[in-house]
Every structure is written in structure tokens, then in C-alpha cells.
Design a protein around this motif. Structure first.
Motif, PDB file in Angstrom:
ATOM      1  N   LEU A  50       0.766  -1.203  -0.169  1.00  0.00           N
ATOM      2  CA  LEU A  50      -0.009  -0.087   0.025  1.00  0.00           C
ATOM      3  C   LEU A  50       0.939   1.397   0.016  1.00  0.00           C
ATOM      4  O   LEU A  50       0.469   1.995  -0.652  1.00  0.00           O
ATOM      5  N   ASP A  51       1.889   1.167   0.716  1.00  0.00           N
ATOM      6  CA  ASP A  51       2.801   2.316   0.999  1.00  0.00           C
ATOM      7  C   ASP A  51       3.561   2.526  -0.705  1.00  0.00           C
ATOM      8  O   ASP A  51       3.766   3.737  -1.129  1.00  0.00           O
ATOM      9  N   ALA A  52       3.762   1.306  -1.358  1.00  0.00           N
ATOM     10  CA  ALA A  52       4.293   1.546  -2.794  1.00  0.00           C
ATOM     11  C   ALA A  52       3.385   2.199  -3.717  1.00  0.00           C
ATOM     12  O   ALA A  52       3.867   2.919  -4.500  1.00  0.00           O
ATOM     13  N   ILE A  53       2.295   1.925  -3.445  1.00  0.00           N
ATOM     14  CA  ILE A  53       1.022   2.518  -4.360  1.00  0.00           C
ATOM     15  C   ILE A  53       1.147   3.805  -4.026  1.00  0.00           C
ATOM     16  O   ILE A  53       1.001   4.658  -4.948  1.00  0.00           O
ATOM     17  N   VAL A  54       1.175   4.434  -2.789  1.00  0.00           N
ATOM     18  CA  VAL A  54       0.969   5.795  -2.368  1.00  0.00           C
ATOM     19  C   VAL A  54       2.097   6.435  -3.057  1.00  0.00           C
ATOM     20  O   VAL A  54       1.995   7.374  -3.628  1.00  0.00           O
ATOM     21  N   ARG A  55       3.530   5.812  -3.054  1.00  0.00           N
ATOM     22  CA  ARG A  55       4.528   6.435  -3.559  1.00  0.00           C
ATOM     23  C   ARG A  55       4.667   6.560  -5.072  1.00  0.00           C
ATOM     24  O   ARG A  55       5.159   7.667  -5.543  1.00  0.00           O
ATOM     25  N   HIS A  56       4.485   5.529  -5.973  1.00  0.00           N
ATOM     26  CA  HIS A  56       4.438   5.288  -7.062  1.00  0.00           C
ATOM     27  C   HIS A  56       3.339   5.754  -7.831  1.00  0.00           C
ATOM     28  O   HIS A  56       3.390   5.854  -9.136  1.00  0.00           O
ATOM     29  N   VAL A  57       2.178   5.855  -7.563  1.00  0.00           N
ATOM     30  CA  VAL A  57       0.777   6.204  -8.304  1.00  0.00           C
ATOM     31  C   VAL A  57       0.682   7.619  -8.418  1.00  0.00           C
ATOM     32  O   VAL A  57       0.164   7.943  -7.072  1.00  0.00           O
ATOM     33  N   PRO A  58       0.632   8.343  -9.204  1.00  0.00           N
ATOM     34  CA  PRO A  58       0.102   9.543  -9.231  1.00  0.00           C
ATOM     35  C   PRO A  58      -1.255   9.776  -9.005  1.00  0.00           C
ATOM     36  O   PRO A  58      -2.081   9.155  -9.381  1.00  0.00           O
ATOM     37  N   PRO A  59      -1.790  10.864  -8.299  1.00  0.00           N
ATOM     38  CA  PRO A  59      -3.040  11.269  -8.207  1.00  0.00           C
ATOM     39  C   PRO A  59      -3.834  11.733  -9.172  1.00  0.00           C
ATOM     40  O   PRO A  59      -3.075  12.155 -10.286  1.00  0.00           O
ATOM     41  N   PRO A  60      -5.133  11.466  -9.358  1.00  0.00           N
ATOM     42  CA  PRO A  60      -5.836  12.020 -10.767  1.00  0.00           C
ATOM     43  C   PRO A  60      -5.875  13.385 -10.933  1.00  0.00           C
ATOM     44  O   PRO A  60      -5.865  14.095  -9.920  1.00  0.00           O
ATOM     45  N   THR A  61      -5.741  13.853 -12.191  1.00  0.00           N
ATOM     46  CA  THR A  61      -5.837  15.070 -12.459  1.00  0.00           C
ATOM     47  C   THR A  61      -7.301  15.491 -12.491  1.00  0.00           C
ATOM     48  O   THR A  61      -8.164  14.909 -13.404  1.00  0.00           O
ATOM     49  N   ALA A  62      -7.813  16.429 -11.517  1.00  0.00           N
ATOM     50  CA  ALA A  62      -9.177  16.544 -11.816  1.00  0.00           C
ATOM     51  C   ALA A  62     -10.004  17.963 -11.759  1.00  0.00           C
ATOM     52  O   ALA A  62      -9.109  18.923 -11.140  1.00  0.00           O
ATOM     53  N   ASN A  63     -10.757  18.442 -12.274  1.00  0.00           N
ATOM     54  CA  ASN A  63     -11.443  19.812 -12.543  1.00  0.00           C
ATOM     55  C   ASN A  63     -12.650  19.920 -11.800  1.00  0.00           C
ATOM     56  O   ASN A  63     -13.676  19.039 -12.643  1.00  0.00           O
ATOM     57  N   LEU A  64     -12.791  20.055 -10.744  1.00  0.00           N
ATOM     58  CA  LEU A  64     -14.152  19.881 -10.023  1.00  0.00           C
ATOM     59  C   LEU A  64     -15.060  21.131 -10.355  1.00  0.00           C
ATOM     60  O   LEU A  64     -16.388  21.142 -10.196  1.00  0.00           O
ATOM     61  N   ASP A  65     -14.485  22.135 -11.022  1.00  0.00           N
ATOM     62  CA  ASP A  65     -15.389  23.176 -11.472  1.00  0.00           C
ATOM     63  C   ASP A  65     -16.039  23.241 -12.843  1.00  0.00           C
ATOM     64  O   ASP A  65     -17.070  24.103 -13.240  1.00  0.00           O
ATOM     65  N   ALA A  66     -15.688  22.318 -13.425  1.00  0.00           N
ATOM     66  CA  ALA A  66     -16.125  21.981 -15.013  1.00  0.00           C
ATOM     67  C   ALA A  66     -17.451  21.293 -14.771  1.00  0.00           C
ATOM     68  O   ALA A  66     -17.677  20.842 -13.768  1.00  0.00           O
ATOM     69  N   PRO A  67     -18.197  21.502 -15.939  1.00  0.00           N
ATOM     70  CA  PRO A  67     -19.480  20.694 -15.878  1.00  0.00           C
ATOM     71  C   PRO A  67     -19.158  19.138 -15.830  1.00  0.00           C
ATOM     72  O   PRO A  67     -18.113  18.677 -16.066  1.00  0.00           O
ATOM     73  N   PHE A  68     -20.335  18.583 -14.997  1.00  0.00           N
ATOM     74  CA  PHE A  68     -20.079  16.999 -14.722  1.00  0.00           C
ATOM     75  C   PHE A  68     -20.062  16.222 -16.178  1.00  0.00           C
ATOM     76  O   PHE A  68     -20.914  16.394 -17.032  1.00  0.00           O
ATOM     77  N   GLN A  69     -18.957  15.411 -16.212  1.00  0.00           N
ATOM     78  CA  GLN A  69     -19.055  14.420 -17.370  1.00  0.00           C
ATOM     79  C   GLN A  69     -18.462  12.936 -16.935  1.00  0.00           C
ATOM     80  O   GLN A  69     -17.395  13.066 -15.998  1.00  0.00           O
ATOM     81  N   MET A  70     -19.006  11.929 -17.325  1.00  0.00           N
ATOM     82  CA  MET A  70     -18.431  10.683 -16.931  1.00  0.00           C
ATOM     83  C   MET A  70     -18.793   9.790 -18.161  1.00  0.00           C
ATOM     84  O   MET A  70     -19.753   9.754 -18.661  1.00  0.00           O
TER      85      MET A  70
END
Length: 268
Positions: free
Chosen positions: A114-134
């Protein structure tokens, strides 16, 4: 299988490549790894079953070399070739950054993975202010909730009760499939599903409330102007189905004894 792998890989920022420490990479390892590398992921190598008597540190080094060669043959970048390596026994429930068959009692858990995942996996790039799309990546049907759409939120925030519509791209342009309201919003919590009131960009959620959108369609907020949501999100491009056939004369000693001609077809 092909489509499912690509849709799942397209929703994540990282991956853990689990390889049997005794057998090494198999055919399916190459297939899934190729998809992960194509999407720019930097997998973490986890050599599993190191607790087996036949597995030694030398064996693990040989398997690691085979995996490195596989990365290189699949066109991995220098950053992807510099993959972290961990050793584990999933059966006993522990992982380690160094080779061992018997970790200390206070280290017999998955915390180092779990520590390796936290260290090596980047966080998602997120735009919370834009209109919702999925983008809908998976779909299932519930007897009580109806159609459940699962995907990763690309932009914006969604809440239970929000009005949404399904979009798809056709030859004539953007087509609205259906308009409805989010009745249930769910996230995975471990192996179970938990109800949530809202979720934002970067989250992987499941929602109920729409009956017609399917895999590859876009769910968007109806409150956003159509000028802001001009096109649906790009769908996952799947490899076209391929088949190769070899036609040849059957040269078996038992073939053609009655004067007729026989042929054999070999399908790969």
C-alpha cells in the motif's frame, strides 16, 4: 475480454502486475501489460508465492529479468522500465520490498504494498469546477435499481438528485439519449459497495437513474449549457478482431485414397 481490460485500464492511474515467482510471466501477462503500457501506466511488479519451497531469491531475480525483457519488447519507456519490485505471499497476506520467506511478525501484512502504491501512483488530475461528465465503462442491471452505470468522473461534481442526460456521438452529431435524475450513487469500499451523497472528478462511481445509456456513452449534467458540453467523451478504442487462416492440401497418408482432394484449415 479485450474490451473489458481496456475499459478498466482506462479508468486508473496505476497498476500492480502480479506475477507468479515460480512460473514467471504467462501469455495473459503480456496481453494485459501491453494495454497498461499503452495507456502510460507505470506498473508495480509484485512477485507472488515467494513462500513456496521451490522459490529462491535467484528464482525471483530470473523472473524479474524476464519481466524486464517483456517490458522492453512491448515498447516501455525508461520511466516504465524503472518499475518497483515487491515480494509477497497473497495466501499468507503479506508483502515486502525485500526478498524474504518469513517476515517479522509485525510485518506480516500488506502495508508495504500500500505504501508503494501511494509513492508511485500519481493522483488523478481533476477539474471540479467544470461541468459534470462521466464516460460509462461498465454496466450491470439490478432488480430494484434498474440499470447501474459505472465509470470514472472526468470533470465536475455529481450529487444524488442531480438531473443528468446521456450523450452519444452519431453521424448526425451529438445525440441526447435520455434525461433523468440520479437516484443512487455508489462507491467501492474494499470488496463492498457503499452509498454516497456526492462524488467528484477522479472518483470511480456507479449510478442509477438512467435506463438507456450504455457502455461508451457519456453522462453529463443537464444544467450545463450545451455549448459547454459540445461533444461526448472519447470512447475506448478496441483492437479489431483478427483471425489468420492457413489453407493447404492435406498430405496425410490416409487422405485422398478414394481419388478425392481434401484440404486442411489451420486457424490461429
Amino acid at each position: 475480454m479485450d474490451g473489458q481490460v481496456e475499459r478498466v485500464v482506462g479508468m486508473v492511474e496505476g497498476a500492480v502486475l502480479v506475477v507468479d515467482a515460480g512460473e514467471g510471466p504467462l501469455a495473459q501477462t503480456k496481453f494485459v501489460l501491453a494495454k497498461a503500457l499503452k495507456y502510460g501506466l507505470r506498473p508495480i511488479l509484485l512477485l507472488n508465492k515467494v513462500d513456496r519451497p521451490a522459490v529462491s531469491e535467484e528464482t525471483c531475480n530470473e523472473v524479474e529479468s524476464l519481466v524486464f525483457d517483456l517490458f522492453a519488447n512491448l515498447g516501455a519507456t525508461e520511466e516504465q522500465l524503472d518499475f518497483p519490485v515487491l515480494y509477497a505471499s497473497a495466501k499468507e497476506g503479506w508483502a515486502s520490498t525485500t526478498f524474504t520467506k518469513d517476515p517479522a511478525p509485525d510485518a506480516r501484512d500488506m502495508s508495504q504494498l500500500l505504501d508503494a502504491i501511494v509513492r508511485h501512483v500519481p493522483p488523478p488530475t481533476a477539474n471540479l469546477d467544470a461541468p459534470f461528465q462521466m464516460l460509462v465503462s461498465m454496466m450491470e442491471k439490478d432488480f430494484y435499481l434498474g440499470r447501474i452505470l459505472t465509470g470514472r468522473i472526468s470533470t465536475g461534481v455529481i450529487r444524488v438528485g442531480d438531473k443528468v442526460h446521456g450523450l452519444c456521438m452519431k453521424d448526425s452529431g451529438v445525440t441526447k439519449i435520455e434525461e433523468g435524475k440520479v437516484t443512487k450513487l455508489m462507491k467501492k469500499k474494499g470488496t463492498s459497495t457503499a452509498l454516497v451523497d456526492s462524488a467528484g472528478a477522479g472518483d470511480i462511481v456507479s449510478m442509477a437513474g438512467l435506463a438507456n445509456p450504455s457502455i461508451g456513452h457519456t453522462v453529463a449534467n443537464t444544467e450545463a449549457c450545451i455549448s459547454q458540453v459540445t461533444t461526448p467523451l472519447p470512447t475506448v478504442e478496441l483492437d479489431p478482431p483478427t483471425i489468420s487462416m492457413t489453407f493447404g492440401v492435406n498430405d496425410s497418408p490416409l487422405a485422398g485414397r478414394d481419388g478425392s482432394h481434401t484440404f486442411e484449415i489451420i486457424v490461429d
